[in-house]
Motif scaffolding. Sequence first.
Motif, PDB file in Angstrom:
ATOM      1  N   ASP A   1      -1.400 -73.576 -17.200  1.00  0.00           N
ATOM      2  CA  ASP A   1      -0.386 -72.506 -16.855  1.00  0.00           C
ATOM      3  C   ASP A   1       1.042 -73.219 -17.174  1.00  0.00           C
ATOM      4  O   ASP A   1       1.202 -74.687 -17.297  1.00  0.00           O
ATOM      5  CB  ASP A   1      -0.241 -72.452 -15.349  1.00  0.00           C
ATOM      6  N   ASN A   2       2.023 -72.744 -17.317  1.00  0.00           N
ATOM      7  CA  ASN A   2       3.496 -73.105 -17.537  1.00  0.00           C
ATOM      8  C   ASN A   2       3.764 -74.033 -16.190  1.00  0.00           C
ATOM      9  O   ASN A   2       3.446 -73.669 -15.036  1.00  0.00           O
ATOM     10  CB  ASN A   2       4.185 -71.892 -17.546  1.00  0.00           C
ATOM     11  N   LEU A   3       4.226 -75.157 -16.318  1.00  0.00           N
ATOM     12  CA  LEU A   3       4.580 -76.204 -15.010  1.00  0.00           C
ATOM     13  C   LEU A   3       5.498 -75.343 -14.464  1.00  0.00           C
ATOM     14  O   LEU A   3       5.588 -75.363 -13.171  1.00  0.00           O
ATOM     15  CB  LEU A   3       5.158 -77.435 -15.802  1.00  0.00           C
ATOM     16  N   ALA A   4       6.593 -74.458 -14.696  1.00  0.00           N
ATOM     17  CA  ALA A   4       7.538 -73.950 -13.922  1.00  0.00           C
ATOM     18  C   ALA A   4       6.859 -72.947 -13.047  1.00  0.00           C
ATOM     19  O   ALA A   4       7.328 -72.634 -11.852  1.00  0.00           O
ATOM     20  CB  ALA A   4       8.668 -72.969 -14.959  1.00  0.00           C
ATOM     21  N   ALA A   5       5.828 -72.105 -13.685  1.00  0.00           N
ATOM     22  CA  ALA A   5       5.191 -71.306 -12.884  1.00  0.00           C
ATOM     23  C   ALA A   5       4.261 -71.852 -11.738  1.00  0.00           C
ATOM     24  O   ALA A   5       4.215 -71.370 -10.432  1.00  0.00           O
ATOM     25  CB  ALA A   5       4.353 -70.267 -13.504  1.00  0.00           C
ATOM     26  N   ALA A   6       3.555 -73.149 -12.200  1.00  0.00           N
ATOM     27  CA  ALA A   6       2.767 -73.674 -11.243  1.00  0.00           C
ATOM     28  C   ALA A   6       3.203 -74.546 -10.263  1.00  0.00           C
ATOM     29  O   ALA A   6       2.602 -74.837  -9.299  1.00  0.00           O
ATOM     30  CB  ALA A   6       1.665 -74.339 -12.101  1.00  0.00           C
ATOM     31  N   ALA A   7       4.498 -75.181 -10.416  1.00  0.00           N
ATOM     32  CA  ALA A   7       4.969 -76.148  -9.665  1.00  0.00           C
ATOM     33  C   ALA A   7       4.944 -75.766  -8.381  1.00  0.00           C
ATOM     34  O   ALA A   7       4.472 -76.737  -7.309  1.00  0.00           O
ATOM     35  CB  ALA A   7       6.290 -76.613 -10.052  1.00  0.00           C
ATOM     36  N   PRO A   8       5.400 -74.610  -7.851  1.00  0.00           N
ATOM     37  CA  PRO A   8       5.427 -74.392  -6.424  1.00  0.00           C
ATOM     38  C   PRO A   8       4.052 -74.414  -5.612  1.00  0.00           C
ATOM     39  O   PRO A   8       4.109 -75.062  -4.484  1.00  0.00           O
ATOM     40  CB  PRO A   8       5.886 -72.986  -6.208  1.00  0.00           C
ATOM     41  N   ASN A   9       3.037 -74.029  -6.132  1.00  0.00           N
ATOM     42  CA  ASN A   9       1.722 -74.270  -5.557  1.00  0.00           C
ATOM     43  C   ASN A   9       1.209 -75.573  -5.780  1.00  0.00           C
ATOM     44  O   ASN A   9       0.278 -75.966  -5.088  1.00  0.00           O
ATOM     45  CB  ASN A   9       0.920 -73.158  -6.314  1.00  0.00           C
ATOM     46  N   ILE A  10       1.695 -76.238  -6.768  1.00  0.00           N
ATOM     47  CA  ILE A  10       1.179 -77.804  -6.767  1.00  0.00           C
ATOM     48  C   ILE A  10       1.781 -78.583  -5.830  1.00  0.00           C
ATOM     49  O   ILE A  10       1.175 -79.128  -5.000  1.00  0.00           O
ATOM     50  CB  ILE A  10       1.703 -78.221  -8.108  1.00  0.00           C
ATOM     51  N   LYS A  11       2.963 -78.208  -5.573  1.00  0.00           N
ATOM     52  CA  LYS A  11       3.675 -78.822  -4.563  1.00  0.00           C
ATOM     53  C   LYS A  11       3.496 -78.350  -3.044  1.00  0.00           C
ATOM     54  O   LYS A  11       3.203 -79.394  -1.838  1.00  0.00           O
ATOM     55  CB  LYS A  11       5.370 -78.617  -4.469  1.00  0.00           C
ATOM     56  N   ALA A  12       2.691 -77.326  -2.981  1.00  0.00           N
ATOM     57  CA  ALA A  12       2.506 -76.698  -1.723  1.00  0.00           C
ATOM     58  C   ALA A  12       0.993 -77.254  -1.319  1.00  0.00           C
ATOM     59  O   ALA A  12       0.292 -76.952  -0.402  1.00  0.00           O
ATOM     60  CB  ALA A  12       2.530 -75.115  -1.598  1.00  0.00           C
ATOM     61  N   GLY A  13       0.228 -77.827  -2.431  1.00  0.00           N
ATOM     62  CA  GLY A  13      -1.103 -78.669  -2.144  1.00  0.00           C
ATOM     63  C   GLY A  13      -2.064 -77.379  -2.387  1.00  0.00           C
ATOM     64  O   GLY A  13      -3.347 -77.859  -2.151  1.00  0.00           O
ATOM     65  N   LYS A  14      -1.755 -76.124  -2.901  1.00  0.00           N
ATOM     66  CA  LYS A  14      -2.591 -75.160  -3.277  1.00  0.00           C
ATOM     67  C   LYS A  14      -3.508 -75.540  -4.767  1.00  0.00           C
ATOM     68  O   LYS A  14      -4.549 -75.010  -4.720  1.00  0.00           O
ATOM     69  CB  LYS A  14      -2.149 -73.780  -3.125  1.00  0.00           C
ATOM     70  N   LEU A  15      -2.646 -76.129  -5.432  1.00  0.00           N
ATOM     71  CA  LEU A  15      -3.399 -76.245  -6.961  1.00  0.00           C
ATOM     72  C   LEU A  15      -3.212 -77.836  -6.865  1.00  0.00           C
ATOM     73  O   LEU A  15      -2.520 -78.454  -6.667  1.00  0.00           O
ATOM     74  CB  LEU A  15      -2.390 -75.724  -7.950  1.00  0.00           C
ATOM     75  N   LYS A  16      -4.205 -78.315  -7.864  1.00  0.00           N
ATOM     76  CA  LYS A  16      -4.097 -80.002  -8.139  1.00  0.00           C
ATOM     77  C   LYS A  16      -4.037 -79.825  -9.771  1.00  0.00           C
ATOM     78  O   LYS A  16      -4.598 -79.281 -10.298  1.00  0.00           O
ATOM     79  CB  LYS A  16      -5.345 -80.248  -7.818  1.00  0.00           C
ATOM     80  N   ALA A  17      -2.766 -80.694  -9.987  1.00  0.00           N
ATOM     81  CA  ALA A  17      -2.725 -80.924 -11.434  1.00  0.00           C
ATOM     82  C   ALA A  17      -3.408 -81.962 -12.111  1.00  0.00           C
ATOM     83  O   ALA A  17      -3.489 -83.226 -11.356  1.00  0.00           O
ATOM     84  CB  ALA A  17      -1.057 -81.338 -11.638  1.00  0.00           C
ATOM     85  N   LEU A  18      -4.205 -81.823 -13.208  1.00  0.00           N
ATOM     86  CA  LEU A  18      -5.056 -82.816 -13.535  1.00  0.00           C
ATOM     87  C   LEU A  18      -4.426 -83.514 -14.664  1.00  0.00           C
ATOM     88  O   LEU A  18      -4.659 -84.686 -15.118  1.00  0.00           O
ATOM     89  CB  LEU A  18      -6.341 -82.188 -14.069  1.00  0.00           C
ATOM     90  N   ALA A  19      -3.620 -82.823 -15.535  1.00  0.00           N
ATOM     91  CA  ALA A  19      -2.984 -83.361 -16.732  1.00  0.00           C
ATOM     92  C   ALA A  19      -1.879 -82.569 -17.232  1.00  0.00           C
ATOM     93  O   ALA A  19      -1.856 -81.134 -16.866  1.00  0.00           O
ATOM     94  CB  ALA A  19      -4.146 -83.307 -17.978  1.00  0.00           C
ATOM     95  N   VAL A  20      -1.003 -82.808 -17.920  1.00  0.00           N
ATOM     96  CA  VAL A  20       0.123 -81.975 -18.639  1.00  0.00           C
ATOM     97  C   VAL A  20      -0.230 -82.045 -20.074  1.00  0.00           C
ATOM     98  O   VAL A  20      -1.030 -82.991 -20.667  1.00  0.00           O
ATOM     99  CB  VAL A  20       1.475 -82.584 -18.183  1.00  0.00           C
ATOM    100  N   THR A  21       0.166 -81.158 -20.875  1.00  0.00           N
ATOM    101  CA  THR A  21      -0.024 -80.622 -22.141  1.00  0.00           C
ATOM    102  C   THR A  21       1.017 -81.361 -23.064  1.00  0.00           C
ATOM    103  O   THR A  21       0.983 -81.214 -24.235  1.00  0.00           O
ATOM    104  CB  THR A  21      -0.436 -79.408 -22.327  1.00  0.00           C
ATOM    105  N   SER A  22       2.059 -82.065 -22.524  1.00  0.00           N
ATOM    106  CA  SER A  22       2.974 -82.524 -23.555  1.00  0.00           C
ATOM    107  C   SER A  22       2.461 -84.189 -23.917  1.00  0.00           C
ATOM    108  O   SER A  22       1.550 -84.548 -23.479  1.00  0.00           O
ATOM    109  CB  SER A  22       4.331 -82.957 -22.523  1.00  0.00           C
ATOM    110  N   LEU A  23       3.078 -84.622 -25.086  1.00  0.00           N
ATOM    111  CA  LEU A  23       2.679 -85.872 -25.578  1.00  0.00           C
ATOM    112  C   LEU A  23       2.841 -86.885 -24.804  1.00  0.00           C
ATOM    113  O   LEU A  23       2.029 -87.848 -24.785  1.00  0.00           O
ATOM    114  CB  LEU A  23       3.223 -85.879 -27.079  1.00  0.00           C
ATOM    115  N   ALA A  24       3.892 -86.827 -23.850  1.00  0.00           N
ATOM    116  CA  ALA A  24       4.164 -87.947 -23.040  1.00  0.00           C
ATOM    117  C   ALA A  24       4.218 -87.587 -21.735  1.00  0.00           C
ATOM    118  O   ALA A  24       4.178 -86.310 -21.333  1.00  0.00           O
ATOM    119  CB  ALA A  24       5.590 -88.673 -23.268  1.00  0.00           C
ATOM    120  N   THR A  25       4.166 -88.241 -20.729  1.00  0.00           N
ATOM    121  CA  THR A  25       4.000 -87.806 -19.199  1.00  0.00           C
ATOM    122  C   THR A  25       5.344 -87.162 -19.066  1.00  0.00           C
ATOM    123  O   THR A  25       6.430 -87.457 -19.213  1.00  0.00           O
ATOM    124  CB  THR A  25       3.983 -89.432 -18.467  1.00  0.00           C
TER     125      THR A  25
END
Length: 323
Positions: free
Chosen positions: A205-229
């Motif tokens: 998903d787009n980070l802007a859309a997923a970020a609120p639920n990542i911060k809320a602990g509902k979603l767990k981020a495993l990797a980003v799709t950019s070349l760098a962190t």
Amino acid sequence: MNRRHLLLCAASAAAAFAAPLSHAQDTPIRLVVPYAPGGPIDVTARALAERVKDTLGTVIIDNKAGAGGNIGADLVAKSAPDGLTIGIAATATHAVNPWLYARMPYDAGKDFAGITQMVRVPNVLVVNAARAEQLKIRTLQDLIAYAKANPGKLNYGSGGNGSAGHLAGEMFKQKAGIYALHIPYRGASPAQLALLAGEVDFNIDNLAAAAPNIKAGKLKALAVTSLATSPMLPGVPPLSHTYPGFSIDTWWGLVAPAGTPKPVIAKLGKAFTDALKAPETQTRFELLMAEPVPTSPEQFDAFMAAERAKYQQVVKSSGARVD
């Protein structure tokens, strides 16, 4: 006489540079956004329009949504090349759609002149946090190992066939050598709701859309799709660390109709890149998880060409098609 001739030539050149946009102070520039109001692309376009008022005059945002962005992009392509109508070029309109749609109203490679890239936003591979805990998936490697040990048991959601999430998912599956069933939804928001409800196992998903639920602990981020962190998601590794070269960010920028005089493009480019570099712009964009990427017109043209070449293979491999 030679000196006088040189002075006249210099004055003529200066007038030619200034003239095409000098009347833009009286005639507003129209900036066509090929999506509905309220989204990140629209918000960033409006922020830049406000910042260039002193140099370019009034810039009016004209939202022309529809057909995956093709309607608005086509309007720009067919406008007069005078600098008074410009538009947003996005991943979909200028890299994906040329290969996704059976019939295109414009040629993404020939009908536009780049002004500057505006931003890039990483996508992020996310899993339902509760489901991840249940399956003991804490890292990207855990997800891949589970998929290989349990063939046919994973699925993933996206905002629709040919969407960024769909294509990123297909790229990930190919690189990882795993299978996961793609489940398309009618938009990115329904796809995220399905992930939160446990209907699907992962999304990209787009980070802007997923970020609120990542911060809320509902979603767990495993990797980003950019070349760098991504500085916006510290501690989450990029997929490129596991699969070198993996990169499928969301991006957008500014274009004019092909044939727009180079002095006009240069003046537009300077005004918008200066606006992108302003600290106030960077702070505002950061709230949208969007990283400003001011470039020269030539750099943006080259970037869009490279993205089209990349997505040609990705769309073909995915089997996605819009008739």
